[in-house]
Design an enzyme around this catalytic site. Structure first.
Site, PDB file in Angstrom:
ATOM      1  N   TRP A   7       2.514   1.640  -3.417  1.00 29.39           N
ATOM      2  CA  TRP A   7       1.549   2.118  -4.413  1.00 29.39           C
ATOM      3  C   TRP A   7       1.492   3.642  -4.429  1.00 29.39           C
ATOM      4  O   TRP A   7       1.330   4.257  -5.482  1.00 29.39           O
ATOM      5  CB  TRP A   7       0.163   1.552  -4.104  1.00 29.39           C
ATOM      6  CG  TRP A   7      -0.897   1.996  -5.072  1.00 29.39           C
ATOM      7  CD1 TRP A   7      -1.277   1.389  -6.230  1.00 29.39           C
ATOM      8  CD2 TRP A   7      -1.740   3.174  -4.964  1.00 29.39           C
ATOM      9  NE1 TRP A   7      -2.291   2.088  -6.843  1.00 29.39           N
ATOM     10  CE2 TRP A   7      -2.591   3.188  -6.086  1.00 29.39           C
ATOM     11  CE3 TRP A   7      -1.846   4.199  -4.021  1.00 29.39           C
ATOM     12  CZ2 TRP A   7      -3.526   4.189  -6.303  1.00 29.39           C
ATOM     13  CZ3 TRP A   7      -2.777   5.194  -4.237  1.00 29.39           C
ATOM     14  CH2 TRP A   7      -3.606   5.193  -5.348  1.00 29.39           C
ATOM     15  N   HIS A   8       1.628   4.252  -3.256  1.00 33.39           N
ATOM     16  CA  HIS A   8       1.492   5.697  -3.159  1.00 33.39           C
ATOM     17  C   HIS A   8       2.656   6.453  -3.776  1.00 33.39           C
ATOM     18  O   HIS A   8       2.495   7.619  -4.150  1.00 33.39           O
ATOM     19  CB  HIS A   8       1.321   6.117  -1.694  1.00 33.39           C
ATOM     20  CG  HIS A   8      -0.072   5.943  -1.189  1.00 33.39           C
ATOM     21  ND1 HIS A   8      -0.541   4.726  -0.730  1.00 33.39           N
ATOM     22  CD2 HIS A   8      -1.104   6.813  -1.082  1.00 33.39           C
ATOM     23  CE1 HIS A   8      -1.803   4.881  -0.348  1.00 33.39           C
ATOM     24  NE2 HIS A   8      -2.171   6.123  -0.562  1.00 33.39           N
ATOM     25  N   GLY A   9       3.810   5.851  -3.878  1.00 28.67           N
ATOM     26  CA  GLY A   9       4.925   6.582  -4.456  1.00 28.67           C
ATOM     27  C   GLY A   9       6.192   5.766  -4.512  1.00 28.67           C
ATOM     28  O   GLY A   9       6.388   4.831  -3.727  1.00 28.67           O
ATOM     29  N   THR A  53       0.830  -1.205   0.000  1.00 27.56           N
ATOM     30  CA  THR A  53       0.000   0.000   0.000  1.00 27.56           C
ATOM     31  C   THR A  53       0.862   1.251   0.000  1.00 27.56           C
ATOM     32  O   THR A  53       0.597   2.211  -0.730  1.00 27.56           O
ATOM     33  CB  THR A  53      -0.930   0.011   1.235  1.00 27.56           C
ATOM     34  OG1 THR A  53      -1.770  -1.147   1.206  1.00 27.56           O
ATOM     35  CG2 THR A  53      -1.795   1.263   1.259  1.00 27.56           C
ATOM     36  N   PHE A  96       0.270   9.847  -8.313  1.00 25.08           N
ATOM     37  CA  PHE A  96       0.047   8.439  -8.012  1.00 25.08           C
ATOM     38  C   PHE A  96      -0.678   7.738  -9.142  1.00 25.08           C
ATOM     39  O   PHE A  96      -0.793   6.537  -9.115  1.00 25.08           O
ATOM     40  CB  PHE A  96      -0.742   8.293  -6.697  1.00 25.08           C
ATOM     41  CG  PHE A  96      -0.072   8.998  -5.537  1.00 25.08           C
ATOM     42  CD1 PHE A  96       1.299   8.956  -5.396  1.00 25.08           C
ATOM     43  CD2 PHE A  96      -0.820   9.707  -4.640  1.00 25.08           C
ATOM     44  CE1 PHE A  96       1.917   9.613  -4.344  1.00 25.08           C
ATOM     45  CE2 PHE A  96      -0.202  10.356  -3.570  1.00 25.08           C
ATOM     46  CZ  PHE A  96       1.162  10.308  -3.437  1.00 25.08           C
TER      47      PHE A  96
END
Length: 466
Positions: A322-324, A319, A466
Protein backbone atom coordinates in the site's frame (compact mmCIF):
# COMPACT_ATOMS: atom_id res chain seq x y z
CA UNK A 1 -1.74 21.62 -3.53
CA UNK A 2 -0.05 21.14 -0.17
CA UNK A 3 -1.06 22.61 3.16
CA UNK A 4 2.52 23.73 3.78
CA UNK A 5 2.58 26.34 1.02
CA UNK A 6 2.22 30.10 1.08
CA UNK A 7 -0.60 29.96 -1.48
CA UNK A 8 -2.68 27.57 0.63
CA UNK A 9 -2.12 29.40 3.91
CA UNK A 10 -2.67 32.96 2.68
CA UNK A 11 -4.98 32.55 -0.33
CA UNK A 12 -6.93 29.30 -0.64
CA UNK A 13 -7.75 28.79 3.04
CA UNK A 14 -8.72 32.41 3.94
CA UNK A 15 -11.00 32.73 0.88
CA UNK A 16 -12.67 29.41 1.65
CA UNK A 17 -13.15 30.27 5.33
CA UNK A 18 -14.66 33.64 4.43
CA UNK A 19 -17.16 32.10 2.00
CA UNK A 20 -17.95 29.19 4.33
CA UNK A 21 -18.73 31.34 7.39
CA UNK A 22 -20.69 33.89 5.41
CA UNK A 23 -23.27 31.12 4.96
CA UNK A 24 -25.63 30.74 7.97
CA UNK A 25 -24.96 27.63 10.06
CA UNK A 26 -28.51 26.39 9.51
CA UNK A 27 -27.86 26.16 5.76
CA UNK A 28 -25.62 23.11 6.12
CA UNK A 29 -26.45 21.87 2.64
CA UNK A 30 -25.00 25.06 1.14
CA UNK A 31 -21.92 24.87 3.36
CA UNK A 32 -21.43 21.26 2.26
CA UNK A 33 -21.69 22.36 -1.36
CA UNK A 34 -19.01 25.01 -0.84
CA UNK A 35 -16.69 22.46 0.79
CA UNK A 36 -17.31 19.95 -2.01
CA UNK A 37 -16.46 22.47 -4.73
CA UNK A 38 -13.41 23.66 -2.76
CA UNK A 39 -12.25 20.06 -2.28
CA UNK A 40 -12.47 19.32 -6.00
CA UNK A 41 -10.59 22.54 -6.80
CA UNK A 42 -7.97 21.63 -4.19
CA UNK A 43 -7.59 18.14 -5.69
CA UNK A 44 -7.39 19.33 -9.28
CA UNK A 45 -4.92 22.14 -8.59
CA UNK A 46 -1.79 20.22 -9.55
CA UNK A 47 -3.24 17.70 -12.01
CA UNK A 48 -6.70 18.72 -13.30
CA UNK A 49 -7.16 15.57 -15.41
CA UNK A 50 -7.40 13.35 -12.33
CA UNK A 51 -10.39 15.18 -10.89
CA UNK A 52 -12.41 13.17 -13.42
CA UNK A 53 -11.13 10.00 -11.72
CA UNK A 54 -12.22 11.36 -8.33
CA UNK A 55 -15.69 12.23 -9.66
CA UNK A 56 -16.01 8.75 -11.19
CA UNK A 57 -15.02 7.18 -7.87
CA UNK A 58 -17.67 9.26 -6.08
CA UNK A 59 -20.43 8.40 -8.56
CA UNK A 60 -19.50 4.72 -8.89
CA UNK A 61 -19.22 3.95 -5.16
CA UNK A 62 -22.34 5.97 -4.34
CA UNK A 63 -24.39 4.09 -6.92
CA UNK A 64 -22.98 0.65 -6.05
CA UNK A 65 -23.67 1.18 -2.35
CA UNK A 66 -27.33 1.78 -3.20
CA UNK A 67 -27.38 -1.40 -5.30
CA UNK A 68 -25.71 -3.41 -2.52
CA UNK A 69 -28.19 -2.15 0.07
CA UNK A 70 -31.12 -2.85 -2.24
CA UNK A 71 -30.01 -6.44 -2.86
CA UNK A 72 -29.11 -7.29 0.77
CA UNK A 73 -32.17 -9.49 1.07
CA UNK A 74 -30.57 -11.70 -1.58
CA UNK A 75 -27.23 -12.46 0.00
CA UNK A 76 -25.61 -13.95 -3.11
CA UNK A 77 -26.60 -10.98 -5.26
CA UNK A 78 -25.33 -8.48 -2.69
CA UNK A 79 -22.05 -10.37 -2.41
CA UNK A 80 -21.61 -10.33 -6.20
CA UNK A 81 -22.21 -6.58 -6.28
CA UNK A 82 -19.74 -6.11 -3.41
CA UNK A 83 -17.05 -8.17 -5.16
CA UNK A 84 -17.61 -6.23 -8.39
CA UNK A 85 -17.26 -2.92 -6.53
CA UNK A 86 -14.07 -4.07 -4.79
CA UNK A 87 -12.55 -5.25 -8.08
CA UNK A 88 -13.24 -1.95 -9.86
CA UNK A 89 -11.82 0.12 -6.99
CA UNK A 90 -8.70 -2.02 -6.68
CA UNK A 91 -8.25 -2.16 -10.46
CA UNK A 92 -8.27 1.64 -10.74
CA UNK A 93 -5.85 2.08 -7.86
CA UNK A 94 -3.70 -0.81 -9.07
CA UNK A 95 -3.57 0.42 -12.66
CA UNK A 96 -2.34 3.87 -11.76
CA UNK A 97 -0.18 2.89 -8.81
CA UNK A 98 1.28 -0.49 -9.75
CA UNK A 99 1.35 -0.66 -13.58
CA UNK A 100 4.95 0.55 -13.81
CA UNK A 101 5.99 -1.71 -10.93
CA UNK A 102 4.37 -4.73 -12.61
CA UNK A 103 6.03 -4.05 -15.98
CA UNK A 104 9.41 -3.49 -14.32
CA UNK A 105 9.06 -6.80 -12.45
CA UNK A 106 8.05 -8.68 -15.61
CA UNK A 107 11.03 -7.28 -17.52
CA UNK A 108 13.37 -8.22 -14.68
CA UNK A 109 12.06 -11.75 -14.10
CA UNK A 110 11.67 -12.77 -17.75
CA UNK A 111 14.59 -10.71 -19.07
CA UNK A 112 12.30 -8.95 -21.52
CA UNK A 113 12.44 -5.35 -22.73
CA UNK A 114 8.79 -4.42 -22.95
CA UNK A 115 8.50 -0.68 -23.34
CA UNK A 116 6.01 1.12 -21.14
CA UNK A 117 5.26 4.59 -19.84
CA UNK A 118 4.98 4.91 -16.08
CA UNK A 119 1.73 6.67 -15.19
CA UNK A 120 1.58 9.74 -12.98
CA UNK A 121 0.10 8.73 -9.64
CA UNK A 122 -3.14 10.53 -8.76
CA UNK A 123 -2.51 12.16 -5.40
CA UNK A 124 -4.23 10.54 -2.45
CA UNK A 125 -5.62 7.63 -4.51
CA UNK A 126 -4.65 5.10 -1.84
CA UNK A 127 -6.42 7.11 0.86
CA UNK A 128 -9.70 7.82 -0.92
CA UNK A 129 -9.86 4.31 -2.41
CA UNK A 130 -9.59 2.80 1.07
CA UNK A 131 -12.26 5.20 2.33
CA UNK A 132 -14.57 4.14 -0.50
CA UNK A 133 -13.92 0.46 0.21
CA UNK A 134 -14.58 0.86 3.94
CA UNK A 135 -17.89 2.53 3.07
CA UNK A 136 -19.14 -0.20 0.71
CA UNK A 137 -17.97 -2.90 3.16
CA UNK A 138 -19.94 -1.24 5.95
CA UNK A 139 -23.03 -0.85 3.75
CA UNK A 140 -22.80 -4.55 2.88
CA UNK A 141 -22.47 -5.52 6.57
CA UNK A 142 -25.32 -3.20 7.51
CA UNK A 143 -23.08 -1.13 9.79
CA UNK A 144 -24.21 2.02 7.98
CA UNK A 145 -27.04 2.82 5.63
CA UNK A 146 -26.22 3.83 2.07
CA UNK A 147 -26.07 7.60 1.63
CA UNK A 148 -28.90 8.64 -0.69
CA UNK A 149 -27.46 12.09 -1.42
CA UNK A 150 -24.58 11.87 -3.90
CA UNK A 151 -23.28 15.31 -2.91
CA UNK A 152 -22.96 14.32 0.77
CA UNK A 153 -21.15 11.15 -0.23
CA UNK A 154 -18.96 13.16 -2.57
CA UNK A 155 -18.01 15.46 0.28
CA UNK A 156 -17.13 12.47 2.48
CA UNK A 157 -14.84 10.99 -0.17
CA UNK A 158 -13.20 14.21 -1.37
CA UNK A 159 -13.07 16.35 1.79
CA UNK A 160 -9.81 18.21 1.24
CA UNK A 161 -8.31 18.24 4.79
CA UNK A 162 -7.79 14.47 4.83
CA UNK A 163 -7.86 13.82 1.07
CA UNK A 164 -4.18 13.42 0.20
CA UNK A 165 -2.61 12.23 3.45
CA UNK A 166 -5.30 10.89 5.71
CA UNK A 167 -6.23 10.01 8.31
CA UNK A 168 -8.35 7.37 6.56
CA UNK A 169 -11.83 8.37 7.68
CA UNK A 170 -14.62 5.80 7.91
CA UNK A 171 -18.03 6.99 6.76
CA UNK A 172 -19.68 5.94 10.02
CA UNK A 173 -17.36 8.29 11.94
CA UNK A 174 -18.52 11.38 10.05
CA UNK A 175 -22.01 10.42 8.80
CA UNK A 176 -23.87 12.57 11.31
CA UNK A 177 -21.37 15.42 10.87
CA UNK A 178 -22.28 15.65 7.19
CA UNK A 179 -25.81 16.59 8.25
CA UNK A 180 -25.10 18.66 11.33
CA UNK A 181 -21.93 19.93 12.99
CA UNK A 182 -20.94 22.68 15.37
CA UNK A 183 -18.52 25.40 14.30
CA UNK A 184 -17.88 27.20 17.58
CA UNK A 185 -15.16 29.75 18.30
CA UNK A 186 -13.54 27.31 20.72
CA UNK A 187 -13.49 24.50 18.17
CA UNK A 188 -12.15 26.85 15.49
CA UNK A 189 -9.40 28.01 17.84
CA UNK A 190 -8.46 24.44 18.73
CA UNK A 191 -8.36 23.57 15.05
CA UNK A 192 -6.17 26.57 14.22
CA UNK A 193 -3.79 25.64 17.05
CA UNK A 194 -3.58 22.06 15.84
CA UNK A 195 -2.90 23.26 12.30
CA UNK A 196 -0.07 25.52 13.44
CA UNK A 197 1.54 22.73 15.47
CA UNK A 198 1.30 20.41 12.47
CA UNK A 199 2.71 23.07 10.16
CA UNK A 200 5.67 23.71 12.46
CA UNK A 201 6.36 19.98 12.80
CA UNK A 202 6.39 19.66 9.02
CA UNK A 203 8.26 22.84 8.10
CA UNK A 204 10.61 23.53 11.00
CA UNK A 205 11.50 19.96 11.97
CA UNK A 206 10.77 17.52 9.12
CA UNK A 207 12.15 19.72 6.33
CA UNK A 208 15.43 20.41 8.14
CA UNK A 209 15.82 16.75 9.11
CA UNK A 210 15.12 15.76 5.50
CA UNK A 211 17.81 18.12 4.27
CA UNK A 212 20.27 16.49 6.69
CA UNK A 213 19.34 13.01 5.45
CA UNK A 214 19.79 14.14 1.83
CA UNK A 215 23.27 15.41 2.65
CA UNK A 216 24.23 12.05 4.14
CA UNK A 217 22.83 9.95 1.29
CA UNK A 218 24.48 12.15 -1.34
CA UNK A 219 27.94 11.27 -0.01
CA UNK A 220 30.00 8.66 -1.91
CA UNK A 221 29.17 5.29 -0.35
CA UNK A 222 32.84 4.32 -0.06
CA UNK A 223 33.66 7.38 2.04
CA UNK A 224 31.03 7.26 4.77
CA UNK A 225 31.51 6.08 8.33
CA UNK A 226 29.36 4.06 10.70
CA UNK A 227 28.26 7.11 12.67
CA UNK A 228 27.56 9.21 9.57
CA UNK A 229 24.98 6.69 8.36
CA UNK A 230 23.50 6.40 11.85
CA UNK A 231 23.09 10.19 11.98
CA UNK A 232 21.42 10.07 8.55
CA UNK A 233 18.89 7.37 9.35
CA UNK A 234 18.09 8.87 12.77
CA UNK A 235 17.35 12.13 10.93
CA UNK A 236 15.08 10.23 8.52
CA UNK A 237 13.38 8.45 11.44
CA UNK A 238 12.33 11.78 12.88
CA UNK A 239 11.68 13.32 9.46
CA UNK A 240 9.09 10.76 8.40
CA UNK A 241 7.33 11.01 11.76
CA UNK A 242 7.11 14.81 11.83
CA UNK A 243 6.34 14.93 8.11
CA UNK A 244 3.40 12.51 8.27
CA UNK A 245 2.12 13.26 11.76
CA UNK A 246 2.46 16.98 11.03
CA UNK A 247 0.29 16.61 7.97
CA UNK A 248 -2.22 14.56 9.99
CA UNK A 249 -2.26 17.31 12.63
CA UNK A 250 -2.95 19.90 9.93
CA UNK A 251 -5.74 17.73 8.50
CA UNK A 252 -7.36 17.20 11.91
CA UNK A 253 -7.00 20.91 12.68
CA UNK A 254 -8.53 22.01 9.38
CA UNK A 255 -11.37 19.55 9.83
CA UNK A 256 -12.10 21.00 13.28
CA UNK A 257 -12.08 24.53 11.89
CA UNK A 258 -14.94 23.49 9.59
CA UNK A 259 -16.72 21.59 12.36
CA UNK A 260 -15.53 18.03 11.63
CA UNK A 261 -13.98 15.72 14.20
CA UNK A 262 -11.48 13.23 12.73
CA UNK A 263 -9.95 10.41 14.75
CA UNK A 264 -6.30 10.62 15.75
CA UNK A 265 -3.71 9.07 13.44
CA UNK A 266 -0.58 9.13 15.62
CA UNK A 267 -0.09 8.66 19.33
CA UNK A 268 3.62 9.26 20.01
CA UNK A 269 4.83 5.99 18.44
CA UNK A 270 8.47 6.56 19.35
CA UNK A 271 7.76 6.11 23.05
CA UNK A 272 6.67 2.51 22.40
CA UNK A 273 8.22 -0.40 24.30
CA UNK A 274 7.51 -3.07 21.69
CA UNK A 275 6.96 -3.22 17.96
CA UNK A 276 3.40 -4.36 18.62
CA UNK A 277 2.81 -1.19 20.63
CA UNK A 278 4.50 0.89 17.93
CA UNK A 279 1.91 -0.22 15.39
CA UNK A 280 -0.90 0.62 17.78
CA UNK A 281 0.44 4.18 17.77
CA UNK A 282 1.72 4.72 14.19
CA UNK A 283 -0.68 5.57 11.31
CA UNK A 284 -3.54 4.22 13.40
CA UNK A 285 -6.22 4.75 10.75
CA UNK A 286 -4.36 2.46 8.31
CA UNK A 287 -3.68 -0.21 10.94
CA UNK A 288 -7.34 -0.13 11.96
CA UNK A 289 -8.43 -0.38 8.33
CA UNK A 290 -6.33 -3.49 7.64
CA UNK A 291 -7.36 -5.10 10.91
CA UNK A 292 -11.07 -4.54 10.30
CA UNK A 293 -11.31 -5.21 6.58
CA UNK A 294 -8.50 -7.73 5.92
CA UNK A 295 -7.14 -9.33 9.09
CA UNK A 296 -10.49 -10.15 10.77
CA UNK A 297 -12.15 -11.42 7.55
CA UNK A 298 -9.14 -13.73 7.10
CA UNK A 299 -9.91 -15.19 10.53
CA UNK A 300 -7.76 -12.93 12.69
CA UNK A 301 -6.35 -14.85 15.65
CA UNK A 302 -9.36 -17.17 15.89
CA UNK A 303 -7.58 -19.77 13.77
CA UNK A 304 -4.73 -22.23 14.10
CA UNK A 305 -1.26 -20.95 14.92
CA UNK A 306 0.03 -21.56 11.37
CA UNK A 307 -2.95 -19.81 9.81
CA UNK A 308 -2.62 -16.90 12.22
CA UNK A 309 1.02 -16.45 11.24
CA UNK A 310 0.01 -16.56 7.57
CA UNK A 311 -2.71 -13.98 8.21
CA UNK A 312 -0.21 -11.62 9.83
CA UNK A 313 2.28 -12.00 6.97
CA UNK A 314 -0.44 -11.39 4.36
CA UNK A 315 -1.69 -8.27 6.11
CA UNK A 316 1.77 -6.80 6.58
CA UNK A 317 2.88 -7.58 3.03
CA UNK A 318 -0.22 -5.74 1.79
CA UNK A 319 0.50 -2.90 4.21
CA UNK A 320 3.95 -2.54 2.70
CA UNK A 321 2.58 -2.67 -0.86
CA UNK A 322 0.00 0.00 0.00
CA UNK A 323 2.83 2.38 0.84
CA UNK A 324 4.47 2.19 -2.56
CA UNK A 325 4.92 0.31 -5.83
CA UNK A 326 8.37 -1.13 -5.17
CA UNK A 327 9.79 -4.28 -3.67
CA UNK A 328 11.47 -2.39 -0.84
CA UNK A 329 8.01 -1.45 0.48
CA UNK A 330 6.85 -5.07 0.26
CA UNK A 331 9.98 -6.13 2.12
CA UNK A 332 9.45 -3.36 4.68
CA UNK A 333 5.92 -4.57 5.40
CA UNK A 334 6.98 -8.23 5.52
CA UNK A 335 9.85 -7.29 7.84
CA UNK A 336 7.35 -5.88 10.34
CA UNK A 337 5.10 -8.91 9.88
CA UNK A 338 7.97 -11.24 10.79
CA UNK A 339 8.96 -9.10 13.79
CA UNK A 340 5.37 -9.10 15.08
CA UNK A 341 5.13 -12.89 14.69
CA UNK A 342 8.44 -13.30 16.55
CA UNK A 343 7.26 -10.98 19.33
CA UNK A 344 3.97 -12.81 19.72
CA UNK A 345 5.16 -16.40 19.61
CA UNK A 346 8.84 -16.40 20.58
CA UNK A 347 10.15 -13.44 22.58
CA UNK A 348 7.11 -11.50 23.76
CA UNK A 349 7.09 -12.92 27.29
CA UNK A 350 10.83 -12.27 27.66
CA UNK A 351 10.54 -8.65 26.45
CA UNK A 352 7.88 -8.06 29.10
CA UNK A 353 10.47 -8.88 31.78
CA UNK A 354 12.99 -6.28 30.54
CA UNK A 355 13.13 -2.85 32.11
CA UNK A 356 11.40 -0.02 30.25
CA UNK A 357 14.63 1.54 29.01
CA UNK A 358 15.86 -1.66 27.38
CA UNK A 359 12.46 -2.33 25.80
CA UNK A 360 12.41 1.19 24.42
CA UNK A 361 15.91 0.86 22.90
CA UNK A 362 15.01 -2.52 21.38
CA UNK A 363 11.91 -1.04 19.74
CA UNK A 364 13.71 2.03 18.38
CA UNK A 365 16.50 -0.06 16.86
CA UNK A 366 13.97 -2.31 15.10
CA UNK A 367 12.05 0.71 13.81
CA UNK A 368 15.17 2.63 12.71
CA UNK A 369 16.35 -0.39 10.71
CA UNK A 370 12.91 -0.58 9.08
CA UNK A 371 13.24 2.99 7.80
CA UNK A 372 16.38 1.99 5.92
CA UNK A 373 14.31 -0.48 3.88
CA UNK A 374 11.54 2.08 3.52
CA UNK A 375 13.76 4.88 2.25
CA UNK A 376 16.38 3.01 0.22
CA UNK A 377 15.41 1.01 -2.90
CA UNK A 378 16.91 -2.36 -3.74
CA UNK A 379 20.42 -3.29 -2.73
CA UNK A 380 21.22 0.22 -1.55
CA UNK A 381 19.29 -0.57 1.65
CA UNK A 382 21.55 -3.55 2.38
CA UNK A 383 24.66 -1.48 1.67
CA UNK A 384 23.40 1.26 3.96
CA UNK A 385 22.66 -1.26 6.72
CA UNK A 386 26.06 -2.86 6.22
CA UNK A 387 27.84 0.43 6.84
CA UNK A 388 25.67 1.12 9.91
CA UNK A 389 27.02 -2.11 11.43
CA UNK A 390 30.60 -1.71 10.22
CA UNK A 391 30.53 -3.67 6.95
CA UNK A 392 32.18 -1.63 4.20
CA UNK A 393 32.38 1.46 6.40
CA UNK A 394 35.22 3.98 6.14
CA UNK A 395 35.89 3.78 9.86
CA UNK A 396 33.67 4.55 12.83
CA UNK A 397 33.71 8.35 12.53
CA UNK A 398 35.66 11.10 10.80
CA UNK A 399 35.75 14.88 10.54
CA UNK A 400 32.60 14.89 8.39
CA UNK A 401 30.79 12.87 11.05
CA UNK A 402 31.83 15.33 13.74
CA UNK A 403 30.72 18.28 11.58
CA UNK A 404 27.31 16.70 10.95
CA UNK A 405 26.93 15.89 14.63
CA UNK A 406 27.92 19.38 15.70
CA UNK A 407 25.54 21.09 13.28
CA UNK A 408 22.59 18.72 13.76
CA UNK A 409 22.68 17.70 17.42
CA UNK A 410 20.34 20.52 18.50
CA UNK A 411 17.58 19.67 16.02
CA UNK A 412 17.92 15.96 16.80
CA UNK A 413 17.53 16.62 20.53
CA UNK A 414 14.56 18.93 19.90
CA UNK A 415 13.02 16.24 17.66
CA UNK A 416 13.49 13.59 20.34
CA UNK A 417 11.76 15.77 22.92
CA UNK A 418 8.95 16.76 20.54
CA UNK A 419 8.24 13.11 19.72
CA UNK A 420 7.04 12.63 23.32
CA UNK A 421 3.81 13.96 24.90
CA UNK A 422 5.82 16.32 27.12
CA UNK A 423 5.80 19.33 24.77
CA UNK A 424 2.04 19.37 24.16
CA UNK A 425 1.33 18.74 27.84
CA UNK A 426 3.49 21.71 28.79
CA UNK A 427 1.90 23.93 26.12
CA UNK A 428 -1.58 23.00 27.34
CA UNK A 429 -0.57 23.85 30.92
CA UNK A 430 0.80 27.24 29.84
CA UNK A 431 -2.31 27.97 27.75
CA UNK A 432 -4.60 27.18 30.69
CA UNK A 433 -2.65 29.32 33.14
CA UNK A 434 -1.55 32.13 30.79
CA UNK A 435 -3.69 32.35 27.68
CA UNK A 436 -1.64 35.20 26.15
CA UNK A 437 1.60 33.24 26.57
CA UNK A 438 0.04 30.25 24.79
CA UNK A 439 -1.14 32.48 21.94
CA UNK A 440 2.32 34.00 21.74
CA UNK A 441 3.95 30.59 21.36
CA UNK A 442 1.57 29.74 18.53
CA UNK A 443 2.28 33.05 16.80
CA UNK A 444 6.04 32.49 17.02
CA UNK A 445 5.71 28.97 15.58
CA UNK A 446 3.50 30.26 12.78
CA UNK A 447 5.85 33.11 11.87
CA UNK A 448 8.90 30.81 11.93
CA UNK A 449 7.10 28.33 9.67
CA UNK A 450 6.06 31.04 7.21
CA UNK A 451 9.57 32.49 7.19
CA UNK A 452 10.96 29.06 6.37
CA UNK A 453 8.46 28.59 3.54
CA UNK A 454 9.34 32.00 2.11
CA UNK A 455 13.11 31.59 2.20
CA UNK A 456 13.51 27.85 1.57
CA UNK A 457 12.71 25.87 -1.56
CA UNK A 458 13.04 22.52 0.24
CA UNK A 459 9.50 21.42 1.10
CA UNK A 460 8.94 17.75 0.19
CA UNK A 461 6.09 15.61 1.50
CA UNK A 462 7.08 11.94 1.87
CA UNK A 463 3.57 10.48 1.87
CA UNK A 464 2.45 12.57 -1.12
CA UNK A 465 3.02 9.63 -3.49
CA UNK A 466 0.81 7.22 -1.52
Amino acid sequence: MLFSTIFFIFTFLPILLAIYFMIPAKKMRVRNGVLLVASLIFYSWGEPVYVALMIFSIAFNWYMSLVIERTKSKELSAKKELVFTIIINLFIMGFFKYFGFLMETINFVFRTHIKYTALALPIGISFYTFQALSYVFDVYKGTVGAQKNVLKFGLYLSLFPQLIAGPIVKYRDVATQLDSRECTQQKFGEGASRFIFGLSKKVILANNLGALYDVVTSMPHSKVTVMTYWIGIIAYTFQIYFDFSGYSDMAIGLGRMFGFEFLENFNYPYISKSVTEFWRRWHMSLSTWFREYVYIPLGGNRVSKKRHILNLLIVWSLTGLWHGAAWNFVFWGTYFGIILVVEKYLIGEYIEKWNDGLRHIYTLVIVIISWVFFSRPGLSALKYLGVMFGIGANGFADSTTLYLLRTSIIIIIISAVCSTPRVIEEFNRISRERYIAGAGILMILFLLSVAYLVYSSYNPFLYFRF
